[in-house]
Design an enzyme around this catalytic site. Sequence first.
Site, PDB file in Angstrom:
ATOM      1  N   GLU A  78       0.639  -1.158   0.012  1.00 46.69           N
ATOM      2  CA  GLU A  78      -0.118   0.050   0.104  1.00 46.69           C
ATOM      3  C   GLU A  78       0.718   1.302   0.068  1.00 46.69           C
ATOM      4  O   GLU A  78       0.489   2.315  -0.788  1.00 46.69           O
ATOM      5  CB  GLU A  78      -1.127   0.026   1.355  1.00 46.69           C
ATOM      6  CG  GLU A  78      -2.081   1.237   1.134  1.00 46.69           C
ATOM      7  CD  GLU A  78      -2.450   1.059   2.429  1.00 46.69           C
ATOM      8  OE1 GLU A  78      -3.518   2.150   2.527  1.00 46.69           O
ATOM      9  OE2 GLU A  78      -2.704   0.195   3.107  1.00 46.69           O
ATOM     10  N   ASP A 114      -3.154   9.036  10.735  1.00 49.31           N
ATOM     11  CA  ASP A 114      -3.360  10.450  10.243  1.00 49.31           C
ATOM     12  C   ASP A 114      -4.904  10.857  10.620  1.00 49.31           C
ATOM     13  O   ASP A 114      -5.820  10.127  10.373  1.00 49.31           O
ATOM     14  CB  ASP A 114      -3.313  10.654   8.758  1.00 49.31           C
ATOM     15  CG  ASP A 114      -2.001  10.585   8.076  1.00 49.31           C
ATOM     16  OD1 ASP A 114      -0.937  10.818   9.004  1.00 49.31           O
ATOM     17  OD2 ASP A 114      -1.513  10.329   6.990  1.00 49.31           O
ATOM     18  N   GLU A 164       3.312  18.429   9.109  1.00 49.67           N
ATOM     19  CA  GLU A 164       2.082  17.736   8.986  1.00 49.67           C
ATOM     20  C   GLU A 164       1.410  17.805  10.307  1.00 49.67           C
ATOM     21  O   GLU A 164       1.609  16.870  11.113  1.00 49.67           O
ATOM     22  CB  GLU A 164       2.677  16.270   8.759  1.00 49.67           C
ATOM     23  CG  GLU A 164       3.077  15.970   7.247  1.00 49.67           C
ATOM     24  CD  GLU A 164       3.237  14.435   6.777  1.00 49.67           C
ATOM     25  OE1 GLU A 164       2.598  13.749   7.565  1.00 49.67           O
ATOM     26  OE2 GLU A 164       3.671  14.344   5.596  1.00 49.67           O
ATOM     27  N   TRP A 166      -1.618  16.927  10.867  1.00 53.12           N
ATOM     28  CA  TRP A 166      -2.521  15.753  11.060  1.00 53.12           C
ATOM     29  C   TRP A 166      -1.998  14.429  11.465  1.00 53.12           C
ATOM     30  O   TRP A 166      -2.669  13.351  11.486  1.00 53.12           O
ATOM     31  CB  TRP A 166      -3.284  15.525   9.665  1.00 53.12           C
ATOM     32  CG  TRP A 166      -1.905  15.427   8.251  1.00 53.12           C
ATOM     33  CD1 TRP A 166      -1.641  13.991   8.093  1.00 53.12           C
ATOM     34  CD2 TRP A 166      -1.607  16.480   7.504  1.00 53.12           C
ATOM     35  NE1 TRP A 166      -0.568  14.138   7.268  1.00 53.12           N
ATOM     36  CE2 TRP A 166      -0.579  15.694   6.967  1.00 53.12           C
ATOM     37  CE3 TRP A 166      -1.704  17.583   7.395  1.00 53.12           C
ATOM     38  CZ2 TRP A 166       0.045  16.308   5.869  1.00 53.12           C
ATOM     39  CZ3 TRP A 166      -1.041  18.334   6.527  1.00 53.12           C
ATOM     40  CH2 TRP A 166      -0.078  17.447   5.651  1.00 53.12           C
TER      41      TRP A 166
END
Length: 253
Positions: A78, A114, A164, A166
Site C-alpha cells: 500500500e 493521520d 504535517e 495531521w
Amino acid sequence: MKTVSLSRNMVHTGHLILVNRNHPYREGSPYKTLAPVDATNNNVLLERRVASVYDKLMDELYARNRITAVSGWRSQREQEQIYSESLLENGADFTAKYVALPGHSEHQTGLAVDLALNQPDIDFIRPYFPYTGVCGAFREMAGRFGFIERYPEGKENITGIAYEPWHFRYVGAPHAMIMEQMGDTLEEYHARIRQFPYGRDPLQYDFGSSKIEVSYLPAGKEIVTFDIEGDTPYSVSGNNMDGFVVTVWRSSR
C-alpha cells in the site's frame, strides 16, 4: 535484584522505534496485533494497544463524530502504491515532502495515524486538522495518552518530512509528555536519551506521585543484559538503531 536479557534484534521492536529516511522499519508486518481504530471505522487499523488508547482518548473528548482517522497501518504494498500515485499526480518535490519512502514510513509500524476534522471532501494526503476546536482539544490531551504530533513546523530539517499537523505517533504516555515539555521531535528525543547511559544518572521526569527515569542501553552484543530491582516497574523499547530505551517508574513518596 533481577537480570533482564534482551536479544540484539529486539532493537527493532517497541513503541519508541525511530522510523525515518535513514532508519527503515525492520520488524515486519504486525498482522496479528492490529485492530480497528473504532467500531465504525474498520478500514483504519492500528497496533492493538494503540487502537485501545486512541479509543479511550476519543471517549474522553466525546469526539467520535467530529474527528476521523484517515490512515493508520499500511502494508509495504500500500505504501508503494501511495508513493507511486503521488509521484504521478503531485510530482517528485511534493511526494518527497509529504509521502515517506516505502519501507521507511511510520504507517507501516501500526503506531501512526493521520487525523482529520470530520467534514466532506477529506484530503487523504494532507487532511485538515486545525489547532482550534475539537482538534485543538485533541492536541492538548494527546500527550497524556501517549501521542505526539510527529512532524511539527520548523523541524523539517530534522525529521526529513514537511510540516504535517495531521500526523500523530504513539510513543507512550511518559515519553510523549517529556517530549512535549522539551519540544523534542522523536529524533531529538533519542539523541537526548543517549546522554543518559543505563546505570548512571538517568533522565528524570517527575509526575508528582511517581518519578520516571529514562536511560539508554546500547546493544553491542547479541544478548544484552541489565539489572533492576525485582519489584520495580519498568519497560523497554528498541530505538530501531543501536540500542534500547529503559524506562523505570519509581514512587516519589
